[in-house]
Design an enzyme around this catalytic site. Structure first.
Site, short mmCIF file in Angstrom:
data_model
loop_
_atom_site.label_atom_id
_atom_site.label_comp_id
_atom_site.label_asym_id
_atom_site.label_seq_id
_atom_site.Cartn_x
_atom_site.Cartn_y
_atom_site.Cartn_z
N CYS A 88 30.95 0.00 -75.57
CA CYS A 88 31.52 0.96 -76.30
C CYS A 88 32.44 0.65 -76.79
CB CYS A 88 31.43 2.24 -75.07
SG CYS A 88 32.92 3.14 -75.48
N GLU A 89 32.59 0.88 -78.18
CA GLU A 89 33.64 0.54 -79.07
C GLU A 89 34.96 1.19 -78.82
OE1 GLU A 89 32.18 0.73 -83.10
OE2 GLU A 89 32.61 2.69 -83.36
N HIS A 90 34.89 2.50 -78.20
CA HIS A 90 35.94 3.48 -78.06
C HIS A 90 36.86 2.61 -76.97
CE1 HIS A 90 33.37 6.40 -80.22
NE2 HIS A 90 34.06 5.83 -81.11
N HIS A 91 35.97 2.44 -75.80
CA HIS A 91 36.78 2.21 -74.51
C HIS A 91 36.79 0.63 -74.14
CE1 HIS A 91 35.74 6.59 -74.37
NE2 HIS A 91 37.25 6.48 -73.93
N GLN A 129 26.12 4.41 -79.11
CA GLN A 129 24.82 4.28 -78.98
C GLN A 129 24.07 4.74 -80.28
OE1 GLN A 129 23.48 5.86 -75.15
NE2 GLN A 129 21.39 6.47 -76.31
N HIS A 157 26.70 5.40 -69.81
CA HIS A 157 28.09 4.96 -70.25
C HIS A 157 29.09 5.00 -69.02
CE1 HIS A 157 27.10 5.11 -74.76
NE2 HIS A 157 26.00 6.00 -73.97
N CYS A 159 31.97 4.65 -69.58
CA CYS A 159 33.47 4.91 -69.78
C CYS A 159 33.27 6.42 -69.52
CB CYS A 159 33.62 4.81 -71.64
SG CYS A 159 32.44 5.56 -72.39
#
Ligand code: ZN
Length: 196
Positions: A88-91, A129, A157, A159
């Site tokens: 996941c690119e956010h976390h 995703q 996920h 995260c």
């Protein structure tokens, strides 16, 4: 269907540079990077991060073109339960699940293992995703120009799980279609039935 190739050689300068930052993060988290259990952690983290982002160096269209065959077969081809590990690119935490891919050829097919490799090439990048789903679809559409492509991904996920944002067993489902799969058609139903 696990044909994940190992990277055994890493760019040493890059590994060391990343490791230095990881060491700084450990210190900022209140840890002692010199204690026994952590001494090799920065190097390990650096290598593992390079491993799970190696998709940036892969060309998914070229993967399909490396095994593209002329074929008159015009029925749906379904590759289901492709193992999927992405970040996941956010976390920068993993999301893990399965991808199901189908297409209806129009003159060309590709090796079944190539479909799995395309999934991996896009999954081994920093992702969301939704984008991952669309990228896989667009790649197959562009490379094979089939009558239609369907991609469905189910993933958990970490995260969300680890931070308690959603229930532990929550699965996110995304899908993307082209051509014959686009409308609520018999073709789409057939795909959804096949991957059950
Ligand atoms: Zn996230």
């Amino acid at each position: 269907m696990s044909n994940y190739t190992r990277i055994d050689e890493y760019d040493t300068a890059k590994v060391n540079a990343i490791a230095e930052h990881v060491r700084a993060i450990l210190t900022l988290l209140g840890e002692d990077p010199e204690r026994e259990g952590l001494q090799k952690t920065p190097q390990r983290v650096a290598k593992s991060r390079l491993f799970v982002t190696q998709g940036y160096e892969q060309d998914p269209i070229a993967i399909i073109n490396s095994a593209k065959f002329k074929e008159e077969y015009q029925q749906m081809i379904v590759v289901k339960d492709i193992e999927l590990y992405s970040m996941c690119e956010h976390h920068l935490l993993p999301f893990v699940g399965k991808a199901h891919v189908a297409y209806i050829p129009k003159g060309y097919i590709t090796g079944l293992s190539k479909i799995a490799r395309v999934v991996q090439a896009f999954a081994r990048r920093l992702q969301v995703q939704e984008r991952l789903t669309v990228q896989i679809r667009d790649c197959i559409q562009e490379a094979l120009q089939p009558l239609g492509v369907a991609v469905l991904i189910e993933a958990a996920h970490t995260c969300m799980q680890m931070r308690g944002v959603e229930s532990q067993n929550s699965i996110t489902t995304t899908s993307a279609f082209t051509g014959a799969f686009l409308s609520q058609s018999k073709t789409r139903d057939e795909f959804l039935q096949a991957i059950k």
